[in-house]
Enzyme design. Structure first.
Site, PDB file in Angstrom:
ATOM      1  N   ASP A  94      36.275  57.194  92.262  1.00 17.96           N
ATOM      2  CA  ASP A  94      34.922  57.669  92.548  1.00 17.96           C
ATOM      3  C   ASP A  94      34.671  57.493  94.041  1.00 17.96           C
ATOM      4  O   ASP A  94      34.139  56.485  94.499  1.00 17.96           O
ATOM      5  CB  ASP A  94      33.901  56.907  91.707  1.00 17.96           C
ATOM      6  N   ALA A  95      35.112  58.490  94.784  1.00 22.07           N
ATOM      7  CA  ALA A  95      35.190  58.379  96.245  1.00 22.07           C
ATOM      8  C   ALA A  95      34.212  59.312  96.945  1.00 22.07           C
ATOM      9  O   ALA A  95      33.826  59.081  98.079  1.00 22.07           O
ATOM     10  CB  ALA A  95      36.607  58.693  96.693  1.00 22.07           C
ATOM     11  N   LYS A  96      33.810  60.383  96.266  1.00 18.53           N
ATOM     12  CA  LYS A  96      32.874  61.372  96.816  1.00 18.53           C
ATOM     13  C   LYS A  96      33.288  61.805  98.215  1.00 18.53           C
ATOM     14  O   LYS A  96      32.470  61.919  99.123  1.00 18.53           O
ATOM     15  CB  LYS A  96      31.441  60.824  96.784  1.00 18.53           C
ATOM     16  N   ARG A  97      34.569  62.087  98.396  1.00 14.39           N
ATOM     17  CA  ARG A  97      35.086  62.514  99.681  1.00 14.39           C
ATOM     18  C   ARG A  97      34.876  64.013  99.899  1.00 14.39           C
ATOM     19  O   ARG A  97      34.384  64.712  99.012  1.00 14.39           O
ATOM     20  CB  ARG A  97      36.596  62.196  99.776  1.00 14.39           C
TER      21      ARG A  97
ATOM     22  N   ASP B  99      26.649  58.191  98.604  1.00 13.05           N
ATOM     23  CA  ASP B  99      26.634  57.816  97.196  1.00 13.05           C
ATOM     24  C   ASP B  99      25.227  57.333  96.875  1.00 13.05           C
ATOM     25  O   ASP B  99      24.376  57.304  97.761  1.00 13.05           O
ATOM     26  CB  ASP B  99      27.674  56.710  96.939  1.00 13.05           C
TER      27      ASP B  99
END
Lengths: 273, 273
Positions: A94-97, B99
């Site tokens: 869960d990095a949201k890169r 996030d």
């Protein structure tokens, strides 16, 4: 991992639970702080206790990155442990890169190759050439943020873009990307009724649904609008499982919580025709 | 770093150049590969050679993350070197993170505290509560993606949202965030004429402008539309400087390239009334 293997595992365990490994040194049981690597010790105990009831683990990378090099070591150890002992588990970074082409390829290599994750969460703002590099990796999955479960989701995601909300535009446009068959989407459970519209755009894609439980979403609602004949859902719980007890019985209690959710999921799965 | 200190440095060096440390083992001079930490050896040589001509350094985090723990070590060494030897430099973690609330706080701590960066780039998709945790840090700056320089920017950023393009909506809405005075914005130079509209919404904010040179943007165009009485611009160059030569003279050649850009910038600065 192939999507068929994930689906088979869901049928076998009667669970589509994802356990979020948001491991926080301020919240884990105190007795673990004496360990050489408390974060890994906690994760290992949680994995050992909960793996019969879930099909996926999702470390939130920020929690590891915050501890610098030590945090990255704990993350690598956790992934090595999972891949060696529970290779059937679907793992989510869960990095949201998200970055321009060549740079996205580097992020993809870091998570898919160096750490051997099955999937990664990605932010859509930079568009096609920021997402497609992730989609090139055979057997890996890219989970695009569509509708998140936080208050800020209403700042941009639900605004109207050319006749439909931005998150729907993200769903529609991303379907045209090369390798789109490897896309999944993040859809917050606090807005379960939105799932009805979402399923019109992506009738079969897997959705990663955070926000059930602690954040107030209902599993029944999510399933009512979101479940497909091949399930198509991974429902995440983090704090509700990890920190259900902070005593010596933390792992046992986490397993109990995970099993409770699994049993609710079993009921929902039995409704699929 | 206070914004006044950045402005003072720009006036002193007659430069608003940011050097992007996109350090790639496949591109750095071969003789450095023998070093114990080739990435740091390269960065150190580049910094030693170019620092008279620039005011900021911007490591793109993906380049380090791709090498796993070793990459993070190189990044930490680079930051320690910069902060010890060139504390006047404005440092940018090009991380494009974002996030929900508590998780954003963790990213902020990783970059602002653990690594002591002056600023970080952030993706806006998740809205207010994903951005504000970064804005809480006194003396640190958050550089929000507005209009990026890649092709995928046209997927969503330029689409019409309630009467204006999404990137303008991002500018307008983010101005209402708590701590907005610590915001800067990424605006790609390939669309310099857009800067005219952008300056109507954020007349004074600093803009980080990638894409001058290699990616085809013109410094003169960027300044024509974007410069303010307090400059308000950081223009980034990465590959054009880092890999201008791959021989033994790489650092010297990088300095020459940086100086060429600095001299162009000096002309533009002299036009400010």
């Amino acid at each position: 991992m192939k999507i068929e293997d994930l689906i088979a595992q869901i049928h076998q365990k009667k669970s589509f639970l994802c356990v979020g490994l948001d491991t926080d040194l301020d919240k884990i049981p105190e007795h673990l702080l004496k360990e050489e690597d408390p974060i890994f010790a906690f994760n290992k105990a949680i994995i050992d206790a909960t793996h019969p009831y879930c099909v996926a683990y999702k470390p939130n990378i920020a929690f590891y990155e915050a501890y610098g090099l030590e945090g990255w070591k704990s993350l690598e150890r956790t992934m090595a442990y999972l891949n060696a002992n529970h290779p059937e588990m679907f793992t989510i970074a869960d990095a949201k890169r998200g970055d321009i082409g060549n740079t996205s390829t580097r992020y993809a290599k870091a998570f898919f190759e160096t750490m051997d994750f099955d999937s990664i969460t990605i932010a859509p703002y930079m568009g096609k050439d920021s997402v497609e590099p992730f989609l090139e990796f055979e057997g890996r999955h890219t989970i695009l943020l569509a509708l998140t479960s936080n208050q800020g989701a209403f700042d941009f995601q639900t605004k109207n873009v050319d006749g439909q909300e931005l998150y729907k535009e993200v769903l529609s446009v991303s379907k045209t990307y090369k390798g789109a068959e490897r896309l999944m989407y993040v859809v917050g459970a606090t807005k379960a009724s939105y799932l009805e519209d979402i399923r019109e755009i992506v009738p079969e894609s897997f959705l990663l649904v955070p926000g059930v439980g602690a954040q107030g979403g209902s599993l029944q609602e999510v399933c009512k609008y979101g479940i497909t004949k091949d399930i198509g859902l991974l429902v995440n719980s983090s704090r509700g499982i990890l920190y259900a007890s902070t005593g010596l019985d933390f792992a046992e209690t986490a397993a109990k919580k995970a099993q409770e959710i699994q049993q609710e999921m079993q009921i929902e799965l039995s409704k699929i025709k």
